[in-house]
Every structure is written in C-alpha cells, then in structure tokens.
Design a protein around this motif. Structure first.
Motif, mmCIF file in Angstrom:
data_model
loop_
_atom_site.group_PDB
_atom_site.id
_atom_site.type_symbol
_atom_site.label_atom_id
_atom_site.label_comp_id
_atom_site.label_asym_id
_atom_site.label_seq_id
_atom_site.Cartn_x
_atom_site.Cartn_y
_atom_site.Cartn_z
ATOM 1 N N MET A 1 0.840 -1.199 0.000
ATOM 2 C CA MET A 1 0.000 0.000 0.000
ATOM 3 C C MET A 1 0.868 1.239 0.000
ATOM 4 S SD MET A 1 -2.885 1.198 2.782
ATOM 5 C CE MET A 1 -1.722 1.822 4.009
ATOM 6 N N HIS A 2 0.479 2.211 -0.810
ATOM 7 C CA HIS A 2 1.134 3.508 -0.835
ATOM 8 C C HIS A 2 0.077 4.584 -0.594
ATOM 9 C CE1 HIS A 2 5.062 2.190 -2.439
ATOM 10 N NE2 HIS A 2 4.330 1.239 -2.998
ATOM 11 N N ALA A 3 0.374 5.507 0.306
ATOM 12 C CA ALA A 3 -0.492 6.659 0.548
ATOM 13 C C ALA A 3 0.035 7.836 -0.247
ATOM 14 C CB ALA A 3 -0.534 6.991 2.035
ATOM 15 N N MET A 4 -0.858 8.680 -0.743
ATOM 16 C CA MET A 4 -0.468 9.810 -1.579
ATOM 17 C C MET A 4 -1.451 10.953 -1.362
ATOM 18 S SD MET A 4 -0.074 9.835 -5.756
ATOM 19 C CE MET A 4 -1.713 10.452 -6.187
ATOM 20 N N GLN A 5 -0.941 12.169 -1.357
ATOM 21 C CA GLN A 5 -1.818 13.332 -1.221
ATOM 22 C C GLN A 5 -1.137 14.561 -1.795
ATOM 23 O OE1 GLN A 5 -2.869 14.724 2.796
ATOM 24 N NE2 GLN A 5 -4.968 15.043 2.089
ATOM 25 N N TYR A 6 -1.939 15.433 -2.358
ATOM 26 C CA TYR A 6 -1.464 16.766 -2.726
ATOM 27 C C TYR A 6 -2.486 17.774 -2.217
ATOM 28 C CZ TYR A 6 -4.322 15.267 -6.738
ATOM 29 O OH TYR A 6 -5.316 14.733 -7.533
ATOM 30 N N ASP A 7 -1.975 18.897 -1.693
ATOM 31 C CA ASP A 7 -2.811 19.970 -1.155
ATOM 32 C C ASP A 7 -2.827 21.125 -2.143
ATOM 33 O OD1 ASP A 7 -3.032 18.443 1.132
ATOM 34 O OD2 ASP A 7 -1.530 19.583 2.249
ATOM 35 N N ILE A 8 -4.006 21.541 -2.552
ATOM 36 C CA ILE A 8 -4.150 22.710 -3.414
ATOM 37 C C ILE A 8 -4.784 23.807 -2.572
ATOM 38 C CG2 ILE A 8 -5.235 23.629 -5.488
ATOM 39 C CD1 ILE A 8 -5.152 20.734 -6.589
ATOM 40 N N THR A 9 -3.979 24.752 -2.132
ATOM 41 C CA THR A 9 -4.450 25.841 -1.291
ATOM 42 C C THR A 9 -4.962 26.964 -2.181
ATOM 43 O OG1 THR A 9 -2.884 25.243 0.450
ATOM 44 C CG2 THR A 9 -3.832 27.456 0.544
ATOM 45 N N LEU A 10 -6.158 27.419 -1.888
ATOM 46 C CA LEU A 10 -6.881 28.365 -2.743
ATOM 47 C C LEU A 10 -7.018 29.717 -2.053
ATOM 48 C CD1 LEU A 10 -9.503 25.672 -3.651
ATOM 49 C CD2 LEU A 10 -7.811 26.601 -5.244
ATOM 50 N N PRO A 11 -7.300 30.776 -2.811
ATOM 51 C CA PRO A 11 -7.423 32.107 -2.196
ATOM 52 C C PRO A 11 -8.487 32.150 -1.102
ATOM 53 C CG PRO A 11 -7.257 32.289 -4.586
ATOM 54 C CD PRO A 11 -7.420 30.822 -4.275
ATOM 55 N N ALA A 12 -8.319 33.090 -0.190
ATOM 56 C CA ALA A 12 -9.240 33.205 0.947
ATOM 57 C C ALA A 12 -10.667 33.473 0.502
ATOM 58 C CB ALA A 12 -8.757 34.306 1.889
ATOM 59 N N ASP A 13 -10.852 34.126 -0.636
ATOM 60 C CA ASP A 13 -12.198 34.438 -1.120
ATOM 61 C C ASP A 13 -12.649 33.498 -2.240
ATOM 62 O OD1 ASP A 13 -10.459 35.313 -3.047
ATOM 63 O OD2 ASP A 13 -11.369 37.288 -3.311
ATOM 64 N N TYR A 14 -11.965 32.364 -2.370
ATOM 65 C CA TYR A 14 -12.300 31.419 -3.440
ATOM 66 C C TYR A 14 -13.680 30.813 -3.197
ATOM 67 C CZ TYR A 14 -11.483 27.738 -6.919
ATOM 68 O OH TYR A 14 -11.553 26.912 -8.017
ATOM 69 N N ASP A 15 -14.460 30.692 -4.246
ATOM 70 C CA ASP A 15 -15.788 30.080 -4.153
ATOM 71 C C ASP A 15 -15.623 28.554 -4.161
ATOM 72 O OD1 ASP A 15 -18.395 29.236 -4.329
ATOM 73 O OD2 ASP A 15 -18.915 30.464 -6.070
ATOM 74 N N MET A 16 -15.751 27.941 -2.991
ATOM 75 C CA MET A 16 -15.521 26.502 -2.888
ATOM 76 C C MET A 16 -16.605 25.678 -3.580
ATOM 77 S SD MET A 16 -12.596 26.112 -1.494
ATOM 78 C CE MET A 16 -12.506 24.426 -0.875
ATOM 79 N N ARG A 17 -17.671 26.329 -4.028
ATOM 80 C CA ARG A 17 -18.664 25.608 -4.824
ATOM 81 C C ARG A 17 -18.058 25.118 -6.134
ATOM 82 N NH1 ARG A 17 -23.498 29.921 -4.735
ATOM 83 N NH2 ARG A 17 -21.659 31.234 -5.097
ATOM 84 N N ILE A 18 -17.021 25.792 -6.600
ATOM 85 C CA ILE A 18 -16.342 25.353 -7.823
ATOM 86 C C ILE A 18 -15.736 23.962 -7.611
ATOM 87 C CG2 ILE A 18 -14.415 25.848 -9.388
ATOM 88 C CD1 ILE A 18 -14.906 28.842 -8.783
ATOM 89 N N ILE A 19 -15.123 23.752 -6.460
ATOM 90 C CA ILE A 19 -14.542 22.449 -6.153
ATOM 91 C C ILE A 19 -15.641 21.409 -5.958
ATOM 92 C CG2 ILE A 19 -13.077 21.153 -4.566
ATOM 93 C CD1 ILE A 19 -11.577 23.195 -6.253
ATOM 94 N N ARG A 20 -16.700 21.803 -5.251
ATOM 95 C CA ARG A 20 -17.803 20.859 -5.051
ATOM 96 C C ARG A 20 -18.399 20.423 -6.385
ATOM 97 N NH1 ARG A 20 -19.618 20.508 0.189
ATOM 98 N NH2 ARG A 20 -18.703 21.998 1.657
#
Length: 206
Positions: A1-20
């Motif tokens: 098993m290998h675990a993997m992750q990347y974090d994409i940090t977005l602007p403070a005023d980013y509309d998170m509905r785009i990600i949803r």
C-alpha cells in the motif's frame, strides 16, 4: 500500500462551490481505476474554521503501477492544467483496517502527521504506532483508518475516515514513544472512490 496526497491551497475568497461542482461531475471517473484502493475527495474551508481553503485529495494505492498510471495520465494532468503542478507527497503503508462504521459513507476525515523522535529505534516507534492504530481503528464512528511512514523525513501519517463529524483530539495528547502531540487536519469528504478497498488490509502490511 502507498499513501499519496497533494494539497491545493486556494485564495481566501475562493468560491468553494467550484470544487464541489468539480467533484460532483468528475469524482466518479476513478470509481473503477485499476490499482486504486481508495481516493477520498477532501476539502476544508475557512468558512468552517479552517485556516485555509483547500482541495486535498487523499489516495491509498494497492499497486504502484496504478499510482504511476494516474500521475502520468490524463487524470493528474487535469489538476496541473487547472491549478498548476502541486507537490505530491507519498508514504509507504504500514497498516490499514476497517472500523465499526465501515458500511457507512464517510463524511469527514482526519490527517495526523508526527515526526518520529530521534534517539528511538524506528522499529520501536512503528510498533507503538501500530498498537495505537489497532485501538483507534476500533473507535465508534471510524469507517477506515490507515498508517503510513515517510522514511525520508521520518514522518508518521495516520488517516481516518469518519461516518460523522471527526472528534476533537485533546490538545495535550501525546504520541507513542514519547512523541509530541501530532498536527491534525480535518476535512470534509465530498466523494469516495474505492475500487480496491477490499485489497488494502486488514492489519499490518508486512
């Protein structure tokens, strides 16, 4: 098993509905991806008390060929095209177990990272972490839990999927073998792709 992750940090005023919306339209594309144990589509939002807006998918791979097929294929290129090339962290798997709530869809996730202490044999630290994992993976509300290690930075990672809101970790909680309290990050789970989940465990992986 290998675990993997990347974090994409977005602007403070980013509309998170785009990600949803992105996850709602594309999340199913990995529901049958070869070599993938599970992928949790994770976000955390400033509106919910997070220090950042972030999209942070987390993967457990049963086969390194599957991980390579994803990273060098069109799936990850879509991330690069839309957000730039993120740092991809990965860890060697130590253990995976299903929890008492394994049949429930996960709603939240926690990620704990802890540096392995100097002066303690690595095998002793790993053994203590696995004993803790056996106990914590049986906690109420746990869907699944994994432990992994980055031997370059001597960092232990624990990742837990929860059927409801993740419980708070006591501020003075200490890790095994005299380690300091871990850094714990909490996420919402928007979707879970788990084509190879049954092949991830149970228990220690060697």
């Amino acid at each position: 098993m290998h675990a993997m992750q990347y974090d994409i940090t977005l602007p403070a005023d980013y509309d998170m509905r785009i990600i949803r919306d992105r996850v709602a339209s594309r999340g199913h594309l990995l529901d049958a991806f070869p070599g993938l144990g599970l992928k949790a589509y994770l976000i955390r939002e400033r509106a919910d008390g997070s220090p950042v807006n972030q999209y942070a998918p987390f993967y457990l791979w049963t086969d390194p060929a599957g991980m390579s097929a994803f990273l060098w294929g069109p799936g990850f290129q879509g991330i690069v095209d839309d957000f730039g090339r993120p740092v991809v962290r990965h860890w060697t798997g130590l253990a995976y177990d299903e929890g008492p709530a394994s049949a429930a869809p996960p709603r939240t996730a926690t990620r704990r990272r802890r540096r392995m202490p100097d002066g303690v044999p690595p095998a002793d630290t790993v053994a203590a972490e696995l004993a803790l994992h056996e106990h914590e993976s049986a906690a109420d509300g746990v869907v699944a839990r994994a432990v992994a290690v980055d031997p370059r930075h001597w960092e232990l990672l624990t990742f837990t999927l929860w059927a409801a809101d993740a419980p708070d970790l006591p501020a003075d909680a200490a890790g095994p073998a005299g380690q300091a309290a871990p850094d714990t990050d909490r996420f919402q789970v928007l979707h879970l792709s788990a084509p190879g989940r049954s092949g991830l465990g149970p228990g220690r992986l060697w």
